[in-house]
Design a protein around this motif. Structure first.
Motif, PDB file in Angstrom:
ATOM      1  N   ARG C  24      58.759  60.357  45.155  1.00  0.00           N
ATOM      2  CA  ARG C  24      59.592  59.434  44.753  1.00  0.00           C
ATOM      3  C   ARG C  24      60.470  58.982  46.027  1.00  0.00           C
ATOM      4  NH1 ARG C  24      60.664  57.610  39.181  1.00  0.00           N
ATOM      5  NH2 ARG C  24      62.291  56.214  40.486  1.00  0.00           N
ATOM      6  N   ILE C  25      60.902  59.929  46.871  1.00  0.00           N
ATOM      7  CA  ILE C  25      61.885  59.739  47.722  1.00  0.00           C
ATOM      8  C   ILE C  25      61.017  59.671  49.200  1.00  0.00           C
ATOM      9  CG2 ILE C  25      64.001  60.755  46.797  1.00  0.00           C
ATOM     10  CD1 ILE C  25      63.254  63.172  48.833  1.00  0.00           C
ATOM     11  N   THR C  39      55.610  58.680  36.485  1.00  0.00           N
ATOM     12  CA  THR C  39      56.838  59.037  35.942  1.00  0.00           C
ATOM     13  C   THR C  39      57.077  58.139  34.653  1.00  0.00           C
ATOM     14  OG1 THR C  39      57.553  59.737  37.989  1.00  0.00           O
ATOM     15  CG2 THR C  39      59.343  60.007  36.288  1.00  0.00           C
ATOM     16  N   GLU C  40      57.396  57.047  34.937  1.00  0.00           N
ATOM     17  CA  GLU C  40      57.703  55.960  33.651  1.00  0.00           C
ATOM     18  C   GLU C  40      56.579  56.173  32.552  1.00  0.00           C
ATOM     19  OE1 GLU C  40      60.346  55.076  33.593  1.00  0.00           O
ATOM     20  OE2 GLU C  40      61.460  54.974  35.340  1.00  0.00           O
ATOM     21  N   GLU C  90      61.978  62.815  37.453  1.00  0.00           N
ATOM     22  CA  GLU C  90      63.447  61.957  37.190  1.00  0.00           C
ATOM     23  C   GLU C  90      64.841  62.913  37.450  1.00  0.00           C
ATOM     24  OE1 GLU C  90      62.643  58.788  37.749  1.00  0.00           O
ATOM     25  OE2 GLU C  90      64.862  58.795  36.790  1.00  0.00           O
ATOM     26  N   ILE C  91      64.454  63.883  37.062  1.00  0.00           N
ATOM     27  CA  ILE C  91      65.871  64.988  36.931  1.00  0.00           C
ATOM     28  C   ILE C  91      65.986  65.340  38.612  1.00  0.00           C
ATOM     29  CG2 ILE C  91      66.749  67.298  36.615  1.00  0.00           C
ATOM     30  CD1 ILE C  91      65.147  67.163  33.552  1.00  0.00           C
ATOM     31  N   LEU C  92      64.972  65.839  39.073  1.00  0.00           N
ATOM     32  CA  LEU C  92      64.872  66.232  40.662  1.00  0.00           C
ATOM     33  C   LEU C  92      65.327  65.006  41.345  1.00  0.00           C
ATOM     34  CD1 LEU C  92      62.187  68.800  40.605  1.00  0.00           C
ATOM     35  CD2 LEU C  92      64.510  69.516  40.828  1.00  0.00           C
ATOM     36  N   ARG C  93      64.742  63.831  41.122  1.00  0.00           N
ATOM     37  CA  ARG C  93      65.025  62.979  42.139  1.00  0.00           C
ATOM     38  C   ARG C  93      66.586  62.622  41.997  1.00  0.00           C
ATOM     39  NH1 ARG C  93      66.342  57.720  41.372  1.00  0.00           N
ATOM     40  NH2 ARG C  93      66.163  58.106  39.186  1.00  0.00           N
ATOM     41  N   ALA C  94      67.047  62.432  40.817  1.00  0.00           N
ATOM     42  CA  ALA C  94      68.519  62.217  40.518  1.00  0.00           C
ATOM     43  C   ALA C  94      69.387  63.366  41.348  1.00  0.00           C
ATOM     44  CB  ALA C  94      68.783  62.099  39.024  1.00  0.00           C
ATOM     45  N   GLY C  95      69.039  64.684  41.324  1.00  0.00           N
ATOM     46  CA  GLY C  95      69.543  65.597  41.676  1.00  0.00           C
ATOM     47  C   GLY C  95      69.731  65.329  43.230  1.00  0.00           C
ATOM     48  N   PRO C 132      71.259  72.184  35.067  1.00  0.00           N
ATOM     49  CA  PRO C 132      71.401  72.171  33.680  1.00  0.00           C
ATOM     50  C   PRO C 132      70.509  71.239  33.078  1.00  0.00           C
ATOM     51  CG  PRO C 132      73.474  71.651  34.798  1.00  0.00           C
ATOM     52  CD  PRO C 132      72.450  71.907  36.034  1.00  0.00           C
ATOM     53  N   ALA C 133      70.125  70.153  33.708  1.00  0.00           N
ATOM     54  CA  ALA C 133      69.085  69.192  33.145  1.00  0.00           C
ATOM     55  C   ALA C 133      67.641  69.819  33.093  1.00  0.00           C
ATOM     56  CB  ALA C 133      69.049  67.674  33.789  1.00  0.00           C
TER      57      ALA C 133
END
Lengths: 242, 212, 202
Positions: C24-25, C39-40, C90-95, C132-133
């Motif tokens: 994703r990145i 993902t979606e 999603e969680i790791l991307r946001a992180g 946490p997520a």
């Protein structure tokens, strides 16, 4: 009878004694400026006066009402005491006018039209007649703080508390807020100001109180206070800030 | 191909049931969430602990266990429940526990200065909550509530396992009649859920960005 | 059975999440697009339907279908891996995106390569932010192992279900199974909070 009489006031947060035996008296129409290093308990004194923070010991009497008397309701106390906060604390979901009218409508029971009239007059007084319908986010810091002053005045308080009202502002705009505060002092509003503005204290205060580590170290009219400080701690503090 | 086309109307009806379940459960969950979340934000510690226990219990237990309990278990205790009612109740309680966390989180995220300023004006506890805190907290609740709805839609598929004729159950019935349509039918169902849920989660993300 | 499925599910979902987040990145647009689509799609469809698709629809694919008849337990685990894996992406991307831009700039200014920036500077901080997520997602996967019973794999819950069919006293039994799950979930939650504390800065 003084407007405010504190005697033997004590307050601790857990192990941390923030106020130790505070005695303070403020006469009607006087301006009391409290100065001192951060963490000395200045802000806590203000919060004890309007019962935002309950005290552990001693007495506070304001305009004949005892703060420690459980029979005295919060609302009776707080409509007599206006408070202005360091971070303004305007309600972001309301316009300036709505911020000012909230207390009069919900606490004093004024009709919307009467509250609006009062708000218009007070916003004009602080120089913001044209910002009545603006939201806090559309106002500068100085403008927000002036709305906050109007909000407190709208309750028709007997005493105004200012908790470092200019500390969150850029230096070049503290002047517009100090000007409003000076105007209130000229009108003989009883004011208790926690402040770092030594110039304001020197010019406007009836009495300057220096606090350190939870005690009042020295209290005098500004001429004597700044001209001939008595205590070592006062001298060393003044030498750092002046 | 023929039995696939024949299946379409029943799938559409199933999707309708899925929506009914999800909307009913969402409405109950929001109401439950507001009551519990507001209570928890105001409650003294002694009262908060049992409330926290309730919330953690319904959040921690698998939704399917809850659903089976309401459908198979309650009748054993002499309480009759219909399939749909059991499914909605299970979804509502589960989502209600999550909703209460959303509400409580939003309320406590409002800076203390707001409460202090309102208290200094002489407003009482409930007036402060109603006039100052909740209106601000609502904005913060909106994106997670929208996301919660997507989760409810997704989770409502479990209702098929207690024989509620939702989208998944409609598909299962068709596949049972003709196993050869399994591929197109299940693919259709997957895509249908996606088409419903993707815009919802997209909306939640957009709101999140716009409101913060 | 529950524990096995949960164990392989968690590992699989972490692997999927890490690879997906890296894609994703990534600077390559096709990699980003593929990861986003994956993902979606799997985030926004119910895991139960995914499991049904893998178990019952996949074998009907023309040609290769018959080779794709998965044992029920594999189909179920795979379904959970896809769903919770997509959430992990999603969680790791946001992180990763929550790590302040200054950190990447500082790492780049030291002359670290893109991969080294990720390895030594960004990922260690992102994992702490995401923990946490990620923990919640592990718990959610554990709870979702109950879905496995619906396609005929015996897990903790499936076993209870069978017993009920025979003796029809379900209230206590369901309650017992629920409580056992609850205890496991609470233990997992405590474990993750302890881990967060250990990994916290300062």
């Amino acid at each position: 009878m003084p407007m405010l009489e504190m005697s033997g006031v004590r307050k601790a947060f857990g192990q941390n004694e923030v106020l130790k035996d505070i005695n303070l008296s403020v006469e009607r129409g006087d301006v009391c400026c409290i100065i001192g290093p951060s963490g000395s308990g200045k802000s806590t004194i203000l919060r004890c006066i309007n019962r935002l923070v309950p005290i552990d010991g001693g007495t506070i009497v304001i305009d004949g009402l005892s703060v420690t008397d459980p029979a005295v309701r919060d609302v009776d106390l707080r409509r007599r005491v206006g408070m202005v906060f360091q971070q303004f604390n305007l309600f972001p979901h309301m316009t300036a006018r709505e911020n000012v009218t909230l207390g009069p409508r919900k606490v004093l029971g004024l009709a919307q039209a009467d509250a609006d009239d009062r708000a218009r007059a007070l916003l004009a007084k602080v120089g913001l007649a044209d910002k009545a319908e603006s939201r806090p986010s559309q106002l500068s810091g100085g403008q927000q703080q002036r709305v906050a002053i109007a909000r407190a005045l709208a309750m028709g308080p007997k005493v105004m508390l200012f908790d470092e009202a200019t500390s969150a502002l850029d230096p070049e705009i503290t002047g517009e807020v100090l000007a409003v505060m000076k105007q209130l002092a000229l009108e003989h509003t009883t004011m208790i100001c926690v402040t770092h503005e030594m110039g304001f204290a020197r010019e406007v205060a009836s009495n300057v109180v220096f606090m350190d580590a939870g005690v009042i170290v020295e209290s005098n009219p500004p001429g004597a206070f700044f001209g001939a400080p008595q205590m070592e701690r006062t001298k060393s503090f003044l030498s750092k800030v002046l | 191909m023929h039995s696939y086309l024949v299946a379409i109307p029943s799938l559409v009806r199933g999707l309708g049931t899925t929506f009914e379940l999800a909307i009913a459960a969402m409405a109950c969950a929001v109401a439950l969430g507001f009551v519990l979340g507001t209570l928890r934000s105001m409650a003294p510690r002694a009262l908060d602990l049992p409330l926290l226990g309730i919330v953690e219990f319904f959040r921690g237990i698998p939704l399917l266990v809850l659903m089976y309990f309401l459908f198979f278990g309650l009748p054993q205790l002499g309480l009759r429940t219909s399939n749909n009612a059991a499914a909605i109740a299970a979804l509502a309680v589960y989502a209600g526990a999550l909703a209460s966390e959303i509400v409580r989180g939003a309320i406590v995220s409002i800076p203390l200065g707001q409460t202090e300023a309102a208290a200094a004006l002489g407003l009482g506890r409930f007036a402060i909550l109603r006039l100052v805190v909740i209106p601000q907290a609502l904005r913060r609740m909106l994106p997670p509530f929208v996301a919660l709805f997507a989760l409810i839609v997704e989770s409502s598929s479990l209702a098929a396992l207690i024989d509620v004729t939702d989208l998944l159950q409609a598909a299962r019935q068709n596949v049972e009649r003709d196993p050869d349509v399994a591929l197109p039918i299940y693919l259709t169902v997957l895509v249908a859920y996606f088409v419903v849920n993707y815009p919802i989660s997209l909306a939640s993300q957009r709101l999140e960005k716009r409101l913060t | 059975m529950t524990l096995e499925i949960a164990f392989f599910g968690v590992i699989g979902a972490l692997v999927v999440g890490t690879i997906g987040a890296a894609m994703r990145i990534s600077p390559a647009a096709p990699a980003r697009a593929a990861a986003t689509a994956f993902t979606e799609f799997f985030r926004n469809t119910p895991p139960l339907v995914q499991i049904y698709f893998l178990a019952f629809a996949l074998p009907k694919l023309p040609g290769i279908g018959p080779h794709l008849i998965l044992p029920a337990v594999v189909a179920a685990t795979l379904g959970l891996v896809l769903h919770q894996g997509a959430i992990n992406v999603e969680i790791l991307r946001a992180g990763l995106q929550a790590v302040p831009e200054g950190q990447r700039e500082a790492a780049a200014a030291l002359g670290l390569s893109r991969l080294d920036q990720l390895r030594y500077v960004l990922v260690p901080q992102a994992v702490r932010i995401s923990l946490p997520a990620l923990g919640n997602n592990v718990i959610s996967l554990f709870k979702n192992t109950t879905l496995v019973s619906s396609i005929g794999v015996l897990d903790l819950f499936g076993e209870a279900n069978d017993v009920i069919a025979q003796i029809l006293v379900s209230a206590e039994l369901f309650l017992t199974v629920g409580v056992v799950y609850l205890i496991c979930v609470t233990l997992l939650g405590t474990l993750f909070r302890a881990l967060e504390k250990r990994l916290a800065f300062g």
